[in-house]
Design an enzyme around this catalytic site. Structure first.
Site, mmCIF file in Angstrom:
data_model
loop_
_atom_site.group_PDB
_atom_site.id
_atom_site.type_symbol
_atom_site.label_atom_id
_atom_site.label_comp_id
_atom_site.label_asym_id
_atom_site.label_seq_id
_atom_site.Cartn_x
_atom_site.Cartn_y
_atom_site.Cartn_z
ATOM 1 C CG ASN A 58 3.056 5.049 1.346
ATOM 2 O OD1 ASN A 58 4.126 5.589 1.093
ATOM 3 N ND2 ASN A 58 2.926 4.147 2.302
ATOM 4 C CB VAL A 114 -5.544 1.333 3.168
ATOM 5 C CG1 VAL A 114 -6.979 1.623 3.609
ATOM 6 C CG2 VAL A 114 -5.073 -0.002 3.730
ATOM 7 C CG ASP A 140 0.290 -0.188 10.451
ATOM 8 O OD1 ASP A 140 0.186 0.629 9.523
ATOM 9 O OD2 ASP A 140 0.368 -1.426 10.274
ATOM 10 C CB ILE A 141 -2.827 -4.421 11.818
ATOM 11 C CG1 ILE A 141 -3.343 -5.664 12.512
ATOM 12 C CG2 ILE A 141 -2.407 -4.716 10.400
ATOM 13 C CD1 ILE A 141 -4.651 -6.183 11.952
ATOM 14 C CG HIS A 190 -3.235 5.789 5.563
ATOM 15 N ND1 HIS A 190 -3.915 5.442 4.412
ATOM 16 C CD2 HIS A 190 -2.051 5.118 5.522
ATOM 17 C CE1 HIS A 190 -3.169 4.594 3.711
ATOM 18 N NE2 HIS A 190 -2.030 4.393 4.350
ATOM 19 C CG HIS A 232 2.185 5.115 7.409
ATOM 20 N ND1 HIS A 232 2.044 3.772 7.690
ATOM 21 C CD2 HIS A 232 1.648 5.298 6.177
ATOM 22 C CE1 HIS A 232 1.465 3.170 6.667
ATOM 23 N NE2 HIS A 232 1.218 4.076 5.732
#
Ligand code: 5GP
Length: 125
Positions: free
Chosen positions: A96, A105, A35-36, A109, A111
């Site tokens: 989410n 986004v 993750d950025i 995905h 996390h």
């Protein structure tokens, strides 16, 4: 269309190679990358390469091969990060979805959050 996919989302661009990423693992159907804006010492995003918006979209509409590959990859990443309670101190996975889930986004995905105590699951508000 409940699961209309926007192919201009940031993860679609990562999958097309238009935006760089720090890859943790890649298979035919799955990509995992850092993750950025990490929230924890380990913060990895696991995404299917297919165009799925949410976890339920993926669960309902992905092929058996994609689903198997995704979850096997997830398990292998936990081993690679040494965060499984078998090896380490554990982790949390979050996905989410939609407005109430505060999904930024719109490409499914997971996390993986690990590397420090994570507190209780949800905060009020
Ligand atoms: P969401 O709120 O949709 O569950 O989480 C989206 C996640 O994507 C956030 O944790 C955010 O930091 C991460 N993210 C957003 N843009 C990028 C990007 O360009 N590269 C990477 N590696 N992560 C990103």
């Amino acid at each position: 269309m409940p699961y209309a996919y926007d192919d201009q989302n940031i993860f679609a661009k990562i999958l097309r190679g238009e935006i760089p990423n720090k890859t943790v693992m890649e298979t035919d159907h799955t990509l995992a990358f850092a993750d950025i804006q990490p929230q924890t010492p380990h913060h990895v995003l696991v995404i299917p390469k297919g165009a799925y918006v949410t976890a339920d979209d993926f669960a309902l509409n992905a092929s058996d091969a994609e689903i198997t590959d995704f979850w096997r990859s997830f398990g292998k990443i936990c081993t690679k990060l040494a965060v499984s309670p078998d090896q380490g101190a554990g982790y949390r996975i979050i996905s989410n979805a939609g407005e109430d889930g505060v999904q930024d986004v719109p490409h499914f995905h997971l996390h993986i959050l690990a590397g420090r105590p994570l507190g209780r699951m949800l905060q009020a508000g």
